[in-house]
Design a protein around this motif. Structure first.
Motif: not given
Length: 307
Positions: A284-307
């Motif tokens: 599944i991917k967020v196409l719009e709005p872009q701020w939500l896509a960036h929010s999801v990307k940031e949350k997933v990125g932060n999680y991956l850094k911590e594991i």
């Protein structure tokens, strides 16, 4: 992505079985399998399977080469498909607790005596005890009469305008407008946590915009804030889940060549959809709005850094 083309004669199995039932019930002389197959434009094997595996349990009987609905059953006030729905409701009520189920089963049994269907529904929800059901009924009456109520909730006392009782993720909530300092704030209250309820005589009216936005409540994160549109790409591998159980207000806006789809929904808070996105990543991917896509990307990125 090209727009969806809706087929005019796209009969699902459920619709086809109901059509067969109605045709047999309304034809006193009955119909043959060949006649039914020709009428519905399906194979005779499909009709045979529907009759023997499903409709045989709902009053369809064979007389010679023809099939008909048992005349004794056609006198009932409820059609068999309606009895089937009642059977599903009866099974679902088991997940709400023993007290709730005993009341629901007793009521449903008064409507129909044919609840012995091969149905199993595991509803993962909290149990409602006798006191919870009494509270439920009290709040429901206040909502219908549009009168204000007061109650204790987590060591605080609230004065609210009750709007709806909602079932989100296995828990019951009261959606209400909290009256505080002459201002109205939309809040959600866990039903079983409400204590010492008092029904007041003061009545109220619900603004039309509030009524309209309540129709789109998908989760406990829902609010009455201005809605925003979210557009999602749904991979073909999970498409069926969004077709079987569409989100409230969901619209399929396009189909890709590989059968993946794009959907749109209206939300008021990002957490209404983010848990679902995390559940289906990477399909599944967020196409719009872009701020939500960036929010999801940031949350997933932060999680991956911590594991």
């Amino acid at each position: 992505m090209p727009p969806i083309v809706h087929k005019q004669n796209d009969n699902t199995k459920y619709n086809r079985i109901n059509q067969i039932y109605e045709m047999l019930k309304n034809n006193v002389h009955g119909m043959t399998i060949t006649e039914l197959a020709k009428e519905l434009d399906v194979s005779t094997k499909t009709i045979q399977r529907d009759l023997y595996e499903v409709l045989n349990d709902f009053g369809a009987i064979k007389e010679g080469r023809t099939w008909k609905i048992d005349p004794k059953l056609t006198q009932d006030n409820l059609a068999s498909n309606e009895k089937l729905i009642l059977g599903i409701l009866d099974e679902m009520a088991k997940g709400a607790g023993g007290i709730f189920y005993s009341k629901a089963h007793s009521l449903l049994s008064q409507v129909t005596q044919q609840l012995e269907h091969p149905i199993f529904a595991n509803i993962n929800g909290e149990y409602l005890e006798e006191k919870n059901i009494a509270l439920f009924e009290q709040i429901e009456r206040a909502i219908k009469q549009k009168v204000e109520i007061k109650f204790d909730y987590e060591n605080y006392n609230f004065h609210v305008k009750p709007l709806k009782l909602a079932f989100f993720d296995g828990f019951w909530y009261l959606l209400a407008l909290d009256i505080k300092d002459k201002k109205e704030v939309f809040k959600k209250f866990h039903l079983k946590t409400i204590k010492n309820i008092q029904v007041l005589e003061s009545s109220f009216e619900i603004p039309s915009i509030v009524e309209e936005r309540l129709k789109y409540a998908n989760s406990v994160w829902f609010s009455l804030d201005e809605q925003f549109i979210v557009r999602l790409f749904i991979d073909k591998s999970i498409r069926k889940y969004f077709e079987r159980k569409p989100l409230r207000g969901q619209t399929i806006i396009g189909v890709d060549r590989d059968d993946s789809i794009e959907i749109e929904i209206k939300l008021t808070h990002e957490m209404e959809i983010i848990p679902l996105i995390f559940w289906y990543i990477p399909y599944i991917k967020v196409l719009e709005p872009q701020w939500l896509a960036h929010s999801v990307k940031e949350k997933v990125g932060n999680y991956l850094k911590e594991i």
